[in-house]
Design a protein around this motif. Structure first.
Motif, short mmCIF file in Angstrom:
data_model
loop_
_atom_site.label_atom_id
_atom_site.label_comp_id
_atom_site.label_asym_id
_atom_site.label_seq_id
_atom_site.Cartn_x
_atom_site.Cartn_y
_atom_site.Cartn_z
N UNK A 72 32.11 -16.41 -23.65
CA UNK A 72 31.01 -15.30 -23.80
C UNK A 72 31.19 -14.86 -25.11
N UNK A 73 30.14 -14.61 -25.92
CA UNK A 73 30.12 -14.42 -27.28
C UNK A 73 29.36 -13.27 -27.66
N UNK A 74 29.95 -12.71 -28.85
CA UNK A 74 29.39 -11.36 -29.25
C UNK A 74 29.02 -11.33 -30.83
N UNK A 75 28.20 -10.61 -31.19
CA UNK A 75 27.87 -10.47 -32.49
C UNK A 75 29.02 -9.46 -33.18
N UNK A 76 29.04 -9.48 -34.70
CA UNK A 76 30.09 -8.92 -35.32
C UNK A 76 29.93 -7.44 -35.28
N UNK A 77 28.88 -6.84 -34.61
CA UNK A 77 28.72 -5.44 -34.10
C UNK A 77 29.03 -5.33 -32.75
N UNK A 78 29.54 -6.48 -32.18
CA UNK A 78 29.91 -6.08 -30.73
C UNK A 78 29.16 -6.49 -29.72
N UNK A 79 27.77 -6.50 -30.13
CA UNK A 79 26.85 -6.64 -28.96
C UNK A 79 26.66 -8.15 -28.28
N UNK A 80 26.15 -8.33 -27.20
CA UNK A 80 26.35 -9.49 -26.54
C UNK A 80 25.71 -10.62 -27.07
N UNK A 81 26.02 -11.63 -27.53
CA UNK A 81 25.08 -12.73 -28.01
C UNK A 81 24.79 -13.68 -27.10
N UNK A 82 26.02 -14.38 -26.19
CA UNK A 82 25.34 -15.51 -25.49
C UNK A 82 26.46 -15.52 -24.31
N UNK A 83 26.09 -15.91 -23.09
CA UNK A 83 26.98 -16.19 -22.12
C UNK A 83 26.58 -17.70 -21.68
N UNK A 84 27.63 -18.67 -21.33
CA UNK A 84 27.17 -20.05 -21.03
C UNK A 84 26.64 -19.85 -19.72
N UNK A 85 25.75 -20.82 -19.34
CA UNK A 85 25.19 -20.87 -17.82
C UNK A 85 24.48 -19.55 -17.58
N UNK A 86 23.72 -18.95 -18.43
CA UNK A 86 23.31 -17.46 -18.29
C UNK A 86 22.26 -17.48 -17.05
N UNK A 87 21.95 -18.38 -16.68
CA UNK A 87 20.90 -18.34 -15.39
C UNK A 87 21.70 -17.90 -13.96
N UNK A 88 22.93 -18.23 -13.96
CA UNK A 88 23.81 -17.59 -12.76
C UNK A 88 24.07 -16.13 -12.78
N UNK A 89 23.29 -15.18 -14.06
CA UNK A 89 23.36 -13.87 -13.65
C UNK A 89 22.07 -13.49 -13.42
N UNK A 90 20.90 -14.32 -13.59
CA UNK A 90 19.60 -13.85 -13.09
C UNK A 90 19.60 -13.15 -11.95
N UNK A 91 18.83 -12.04 -11.55
CA UNK A 91 18.77 -11.39 -10.45
C UNK A 91 20.16 -10.78 -9.66
N UNK A 92 21.04 -10.82 -10.50
CA UNK A 92 22.25 -10.16 -9.76
C UNK A 92 22.49 -8.78 -10.36
N UNK A 93 21.65 -8.17 -11.31
CA UNK A 93 21.94 -6.76 -11.61
C UNK A 93 22.75 -6.52 -12.75
N UNK A 94 22.80 -7.81 -13.38
CA UNK A 94 24.01 -7.87 -14.36
C UNK A 94 23.50 -6.98 -15.75
N UNK A 95 22.04 -7.00 -15.99
CA UNK A 95 21.42 -6.25 -16.89
C UNK A 95 21.67 -4.59 -16.87
N UNK A 96 22.39 -4.24 -15.77
CA UNK A 96 22.49 -2.65 -15.75
C UNK A 96 23.91 -2.52 -15.85
#
Ligand code: FES
Ligand SMILES: [Fe+2]
Lengths: 158, 446
Positions: B111-135
């Motif tokens: 998982x990667x993060x910008x230098x202000x701490x915010x989430x930049x990317x997650x490998x294979x992000x589609x595995x989190x689709x529809x899982x409620x990850x956004x909340x």
């Protein structure tokens, strides 16, 4: 004539004096301008404008030695003892014509006090000069392998 | 044992007007509560902005026992986060300092993060689709420490969302940091040296108290400073100059009267300093060229004002001490109830002669190193206290020197320099910041 063996013997003799707590005899091994240096950085070059654990001249070493015997030196009640386990010194330079004598010695050092025992590993580098017939310490540099770790009291000499 | 948790009354009862109960130093439950309440409720030193010179630079630190990190973002701003990956908790940074480039990348699942701490990317992000990850909290990236203040490059953070503001917490005590910074002709400090680290087998508060304990140097340090003075007298011969080393050691042996008249100033919230009128740092030799630089930078009058303020030790409650006159900060980092890591930092006065930096580094290794004879004297006392306090013969530590029977709390005052009032001041603050959120948390749980 100073040979490689003279240097090696000098280093063993020094460790022996420390292990047997013959502090004054140990101080006598130093050249009047001699220094004892424990760097705080990897392959440190500068003892003055970079941080060190110790960088002391003969005056300050005398203070330490005298303090060890002081009536009110409470951190020496009970007294510390030490043990040097040395690898054969590697002669870095032995040049009588130029007056340059240097060696590097890998060591394990143990310091105990009461029920506590602490063990340290590192390299001692000796930079020696000839005074009359004898060698004297110009610089003894002690590089701990984990110089950057937080230690408790180190009260004697590596 | 759960004697103190959630029991603000029991904690407050450990601190009397001029005594404290030994449990504050030896009870593991109290230590846990300090980590849970006292440190999060206080403003804690994280590091210095000069350690974050370029975008992507980061440092790691602890607030109490909690790992945090600070970074310099691409836009130049400084951010403080908890040093743990929102995925499975892996520490993002494992070194004291470094440069991460454009982003932080967790070494476990990338998982990667910008230098202000915010989430930049997650490998294979589609595995989190529809899982409620956004909340989830994880979606926000590295958890931010929201209350951060950078005061003249000193980075402080408060973990608790509510509490005393930075300005109210430190108030006038910031004048010591001001003075240290002003001592640079450019008004700027720089960290260029790794700190000296020294492990203490004692409670962190013993170290903090000792910073304003002016009745111990001539006693406990007779062995080190006293011997230094004695050996120098004997060996000096016809030397005309006192070596820098002896200038540094000598004043520790000043008599009681010296400390009495040099004074102590206390401030609200547990801060205070020794050396008001003068201090053990007052009589160091002038360093050639420095005064001229200061006069050129600040003008005659202001330069003398700055250099005339030679405070000894300033305690910033709860766990740092600053020495403006020799540009040192000591951080007393709690590890366990009977274990404290002391990190002593030196700041370089930007633009000042090298000799000042040499002196500060020398002072630091003479006094604050595991190889320091002055340090040996002090640690021996703390260790003996940590042992001695296990005795049940008397369960109270006496802090009554120059107590006049009716002390106002959270005030500014200048008092006799041998008073133990600053220690009382610290313990008043201790009880306050330990308990201020306790009742609230109990209510929330009910
Ligand atoms: S723990 Fe960090 S990415 Fe999985
Ligand atoms: Fe001390």
């Amino acid at each position: 004539m100073i040979s490689e063996k003279t240097i090696t013997d000098f280093i063993y003799e020094e460790a022996e004096l420390l292990d047997t707590m013959q502090w004054q005899a140990w101080l006598d091994l130093f050249h009047p301008e001699g220094r004892y240096w424990m760097p705080l950085e990897w392959q440190q070059q500068d003892p003055v404008l970079q941080p060190s654990l110790m960088y002391e001249d003969l005056l300050l070493l005398k203070v330490r030695v005298e303090r060890l015997a002081g009536e009110r030196t409470f951190s020496q009640k009970p007294k510390s003892r030490c043990h040097h386990l040395l690898q054969s010194p590697r002669i870095v330079a032995c040049d009588p014509a130029a007056g340059v004598f240097k060696a590097r010695t890998s060591y394990i050092y143990t310091e105990t006090r009461g029920d506590n025992l602490e063990r340290y590993s590192g390299w001692a580098s000796h930079d020696l000069v000839r005074v009359g017939d004898a060698l004297k310490i110009k610089l003894k540099r002690v590089d701990l392998v984990n110089f950057d770790a937080p230690f408790g009291n180190i009260q004697l000499f590596m | 044992m759960n004697k103190y948790g959630g029991n603000a009354g029991a904690i407050a009862a450990l601190v009397r007007e001029a005594e404290v109960h030994r449990d504050v130093y030896v009870d593991p439950e109290i230590f846990e509560l300090e980590m849970e309440h006292l440190f999060p409720n206080s403003w804690i030193y994280v590091g210095h902005a000069s350690q974050l010179a370029k975008p992507g630079d980061f440092i790691t630190a602890n607030i109490g026992r909690q790992p945090v990190m600070a970074s310099r973002h691409t836009d130049g701003s400084i951010h403080v986060f908890y040093n743990r990956c929102p995925h499975k908790g892996v520490k993002i940074a494992s070194e004291p300092c470094g440069n991460t480039g454009k982003f932080f990348r967790c070494p476990y699942h990338a998982w990667s993060f910008k230098t202000d701490g915010s989430l930049l990317a997650i490998p294979l992000k589609k595995g989190y689709e529809g899982t409620g990850f956004g909340d989830t909290q994880a979606n926000e990236g590295l958890s931010k420490v929201r209350n951060v203040v950078i005061y003249r490059d000193f980075i402080f953070a408060r973990l608790s969302d509510s509490g005393v503001s930075f300005e109210d917490y430190f108030g006038e005590s910031l004048s010591t940091i001001d003075n240290m910074v002003d001592r640079s002709p450019e008004g700027k400090l720089a960290v260029q040296a790794t700190p000296i680290r020294y492990m203490h087998t004692c409670n962190w508060k013993m170290l903090v108290e000792n910073q304003t304990d002016t009745c111990h140097p001539m006693v406990a340090h007779e062995s080190s400073a006293g011997t230094a003075v004695k050996v120098w007298k004997r060996e000096q011969g016809d030397a005309t100059e006192t070596p820098m080393a002896v200038q540094l050691y000598g004043p520790f042996m000043s008599p009681y009267e010296f400390y009495e008249q040099s004074g102590i100033r206390i401030w609200p919230n547990g801060h205070g300093h020794t050396g008001v009128a003068n201090s053990i740092h007052s009589n160091y030799q002038d360093i050639p060229g420095y005064l001229d630089q200061m006069v050129a930078a600040y003008g005659e009058q202001r330069a003398h004002e700055i250099l005339g303020e030679v405070r000894h030790n300033t305690v910033y409650f709860p766990n740092i001490m600053v020495k403006g006159a020799v540009q040192i900060l000591r951080n007393f980092i709690p590890v366990a109830v009977d274990k404290t890591l002391v990190e002593s930092w030196v700041y370089r006065l930007v633009g000042a002669p090298d000799k000042l930096y040499e002196r500060a580094l020398m002072y630091n290794r003479f006094i604050n190193a595991p190889t320091s004879i002055v340090g040996h004297d002090d640690l021996e006392m703390y260790e003996r206290a940590q042992e001695g306090l296990k005795s049940n013969g008397n369960q109270w530590v006496n802090l009554r020197r120059l107590y006049d029977g009716h002390e106002e709390q959270d005030v500014t005052a200048v008092i006799n320099g041998t008073s133990e009032r600053q220690m009382r001041n610290q313990f008043h603050a201790w009880a306050k910041f330990m308990t201020m959120d306790m009742d609230k948390r109990i209510e929330a749980a009910e």
